[in-house]
Design a protein around this motif. Structure first.
Motif, short mmCIF file in Angstrom:
data_model
loop_
_atom_site.label_atom_id
_atom_site.label_comp_id
_atom_site.label_asym_id
_atom_site.label_seq_id
_atom_site.Cartn_x
_atom_site.Cartn_y
_atom_site.Cartn_z
N THR A 79 -19.33 -35.34 -40.51
CA THR A 79 -20.42 -36.46 -40.59
C THR A 79 -20.30 -38.07 -41.89
O THR A 79 -20.86 -37.29 -42.46
CB THR A 79 -21.06 -37.18 -39.28
OG1 THR A 79 -21.05 -36.40 -37.90
CG2 THR A 79 -21.42 -38.49 -38.93
N MET B 142 -20.92 -41.46 -42.71
CA MET B 142 -22.20 -42.15 -42.52
C MET B 142 -22.58 -43.55 -43.22
O MET B 142 -22.17 -43.21 -44.87
CB MET B 142 -23.87 -41.51 -42.75
CG MET B 142 -24.43 -42.08 -41.27
SD MET B 142 -26.16 -40.97 -41.33
CE MET B 142 -25.62 -40.02 -40.62
N THR C 78 -16.36 -37.07 -37.89
CA THR C 78 -16.75 -38.23 -37.26
C THR C 78 -17.56 -39.63 -37.73
O THR C 78 -18.24 -38.95 -38.78
CB THR C 78 -17.71 -38.14 -36.04
OG1 THR C 78 -17.19 -36.83 -35.27
CG2 THR C 78 -17.86 -38.57 -35.49
N GLN D 171 -19.75 -42.74 -37.99
CA GLN D 171 -21.01 -43.30 -36.99
C GLN D 171 -20.99 -44.26 -38.71
O GLN D 171 -21.75 -44.61 -39.34
CB GLN D 171 -22.15 -42.07 -37.81
CG GLN D 171 -23.49 -42.74 -36.63
CD GLN D 171 -24.18 -41.44 -37.02
OE1 GLN D 171 -24.06 -40.51 -36.84
NE2 GLN D 171 -25.64 -41.82 -36.88
N SER E 73 -25.26 -46.52 -39.54
CA SER E 73 -26.00 -46.09 -40.01
C SER E 73 -26.53 -45.50 -41.24
O SER E 73 -25.72 -45.19 -42.35
CB SER E 73 -25.42 -44.43 -39.07
OG SER E 73 -25.23 -43.96 -38.00
N ASP F 173 -30.57 -46.63 -37.22
CA ASP F 173 -29.51 -47.21 -36.45
C ASP F 173 -30.03 -48.81 -37.45
O ASP F 173 -30.75 -49.66 -37.27
CB ASP F 173 -29.74 -47.52 -35.73
CG ASP F 173 -28.35 -48.87 -35.33
OD1 ASP F 173 -28.81 -49.74 -35.35
OD2 ASP F 173 -27.74 -47.91 -33.42
N ARG G 210 -31.72 -35.81 -36.33
CA ARG G 210 -30.25 -34.35 -36.13
C ARG G 210 -29.93 -33.37 -36.83
O ARG G 210 -30.93 -33.29 -38.06
CB ARG G 210 -28.69 -35.20 -36.28
CG ARG G 210 -28.61 -35.91 -37.81
CD ARG G 210 -27.46 -36.02 -37.80
NE ARG G 210 -26.60 -34.89 -37.96
CZ ARG G 210 -24.83 -35.16 -37.77
NH1 ARG G 210 -24.21 -36.36 -38.19
NH2 ARG G 210 -24.10 -33.80 -37.47
#
Length: 552
Positions: free
Chosen positions: A400, A402, A427, A429, A432, A450, A459
């Motif tokens: 991820t 971020m 991914t 994100q 964040s 967020d 997570r």
């Protein structure tokens, strides 16, 4: 079991097998006539504990589009390199449809199938990719550095990462192994053994307390090497800018010394693959680029000293400069500051306590191999973060990226954005940031905030790679070297006019201290790209010549 090369073609299998005969000593050669057949071979090799180093396929397969085939094979072996070898009858015809897939990272090279014996252009590309695979994935056949400790620690990982960046394969062993027992006996002292024990080429094993100990063991400290008198040029920092300055300075007759506190290559040396550097169509790792540049500079007579930070710069009344380190000093007629930048700290103590134990600043090439089967997070939106994520996706179950921004578009090159979008393991994100993290002895979870709503969610994460932007490395410079409010060195017309001499601005890469220049990421206003840094490193040498000219 040797690593495997899988050759896939419906029409030219026998031809490819003959062409790849030169690799049969070091690799197991397998053939298949279809995507499905190659997939079966790949699974058989994987299930037997083997490794696939390279897929080579024709432009068309009977049961799948070649790009779909690469995707299928990649799900089984994500670390293998991938080549399309186009038959000469179809090379130009099929290139326009297939080459865009290379830009997105779907495969590594589009090559013309050999038309005769000794096609070294073709095989040069093959061996280049095999070398890249061997340096980042395979267990080394010969270990230049061996580390012995009861269990991996932050220091053992830092030592291995340093060795990787220096192009020196390493191995880790526990004290109950044969190699471990020998090292413990060699370092035997009264009481309990101390760790980690490190062995480097041609030197006895020793207990390392820092990465610097290892650097000094490999290359010696500045105080161990006699620098004869006053040198023409001292370069502080061996990243791309410093290395370019060393090559051009030494090649043009300047006696040149380079001082580097860590590994040759600087921050760029940690990059797993730089794909947009001129002249390397298949990309080049930061480590390989740095080592080639170092060897080039050595050929011209540059002296490199690693393992000590430069602690101060003193300018004498006669205009010469004294660079002092903990291991000795260097006297120089001119100085180039090329110390680059460090990654900014996250500032969360719980995260800082786990550095080396699942948390890493930079891409940490060695750590990437330890992420197999884990979910990892990369924090950062620059090219270094994108390159790290792509490399980690070869090992980790998921990656991820971020970022605090709404997307990567403002901070990352488009070719990386496209490759990331294609990779199913990665991914993005947006909006964040990491708020907290922890675990039992190593990273196990992260709290993520967020940035638009303030909501915090937890997570799982067993790897956190922080590439948070730049902080300058120049606290050792005297106050007479002007800096901006962030601490970056001012040069040329960026220097305030009240500091100009005779109402004229300094040269473009000159600082406010006569005879001292700044290049690369440390310079205020510089473009944070490898090519820009090497360009500045080469461009500064004529300015150094001009400065030295009155006294030559």
């Amino acid at each position: 079991m040797q690593p495997a090369i899988i050759l896939v073609s419906d029409e030219h299998t026998a031809f490819l097998l003959d062409e790849f005969g030169r690799y049969a000593r070091d690799y197991d050669l397998h053939t298949a006539t279809s995507c499905k057949g190659a997939l079966e071979v790949t699974r058989t090799i994987r299930d037997a504990g083997g490794q696939v180093a390279l897929f080579v396929t024709d432009t068309e397969l009977p049961d799948a589009h070649v790009l779909e085939a690469f995707h299928a094979w990649r799900t089984v072996v994500p670390t293998a390199r991938r080549i399309i070898a186009a038959h000469w009858e179809h090379f130009l015809e099929r290139a326009p449809a297939l080459r865009p897939g290379m830009a997105k990272g779907k495969y590594d090279a589009y090559l013309l199938m050999p038309r005769g014996v000794r096609d070294e252009e073709f095989h040069g590309a093959v061996t280049e990719l095999l070398s890249d695979w061997g340096s980042t994935v395979a267990k080394p056949e010969v270990e230049s550095v061996r580390i012995v400790a009861p269990a991996p620690t932050a220091l053992t990982l830092a030592i291995r990462d340093y060795a990787d960046r220096m192009g020196m394969p390493s191995g880790f062993y526990t004290p109950d192994t044969e190699i471990g027992r020998e090292a413990v006996l060699e370092c035997a002292t009264p009481g309990e053994p101390a760790y980690p024990i490190v062995s480097t080429p041609g030197r006895p094993s020793f207990v390392a307390t820092s990465v610097r100990d290892v650097a000094i063991s490999m290359y010696g400290a500045p105080g161990d090497v006699k620098v004869e008198g006053l040198v023409d040029l001292a370069i502080v920092g061996a990243g791309p800018a410093g290395l370019a300055a060393a090559v051009y300075g030494a090649s043009e007759g300047l006696t040149t010394v380079v001082l580097e506190s860590e590994a040759i290559g600087g921050q760029a040396g940690t990059s797993s693959m730089i794909r947009n550097y001129l002249g390397f169509p298949r990309g080049i790792s930061g480590m390989r680029l740095a080592q080639r540049a170092r060897n080039q500079a050595l050929r011209f007579g540059t002296q490199f000293y690693t393992g000590w930070d430069v602690e101060s710069l003193e300018t004498r009344p006669d205009g010469t400069h004294l660079l002092s380190t903990g291991g000795g000093s260097v006297e120089a007629r001119s100085v180039i500051v090329a110390t680059g930048v460090a990654y900014r700290k996250l500032g969360i103590q719980a995260i800082e306590d786990l550095v080396g134990l699942g948390v890493f600043y930079g891409s940490a090439m060695t750590a990437a191999r330890e992420m197999e089967g884990y979910d990892v997070v990369v924090v950062g939106g620059g090219n270094s973060a994108g390159q790290a994520a792509i490399h980690l996706a070869r090992f980790a179950d998921s990656v991820t990226i971020m970022v605090r921004r709404a997307s990567l578009a403002e901070t990352m090159s488009q070719y990386l954005i496209g490759e990331i979008a294609y990779n199913p393991r990665i991914t993005v994100q947006p909006c964040s940031e990491v708020a907290d993290g922890g675990g039992e002895g190593r990273l196990e979870w992260l709290d993520v905030r967020d940035t638009t709503t303030g909501a915090v969610t937890r997570r799982e994460a067993h790897g956190l790679f922080l590439l948070l932007g730049a902080e300058p490395n120049c606290d050792w410079l005297p106050p007479s070297v002007a800096r901006d409010r962030r601490g970056f060195v001012l040069t040329g017309r960026d220097i305030p006019t009240d500091l100009w001499s005779h109402h004229l601005p300094p040269e473009s890469l000159a600082t406010t201290l006569s005879g001292v220049f700044a290049v690369g990421d440390i310079r205020a206003g510089s473009m944070k790209r490898v090519a820009a840094a090497t360009g500045e490193g080469s461009s500064v040498v004529p300015l150094v010549h001009t400065y030295l000219a009155p006294t030559t």
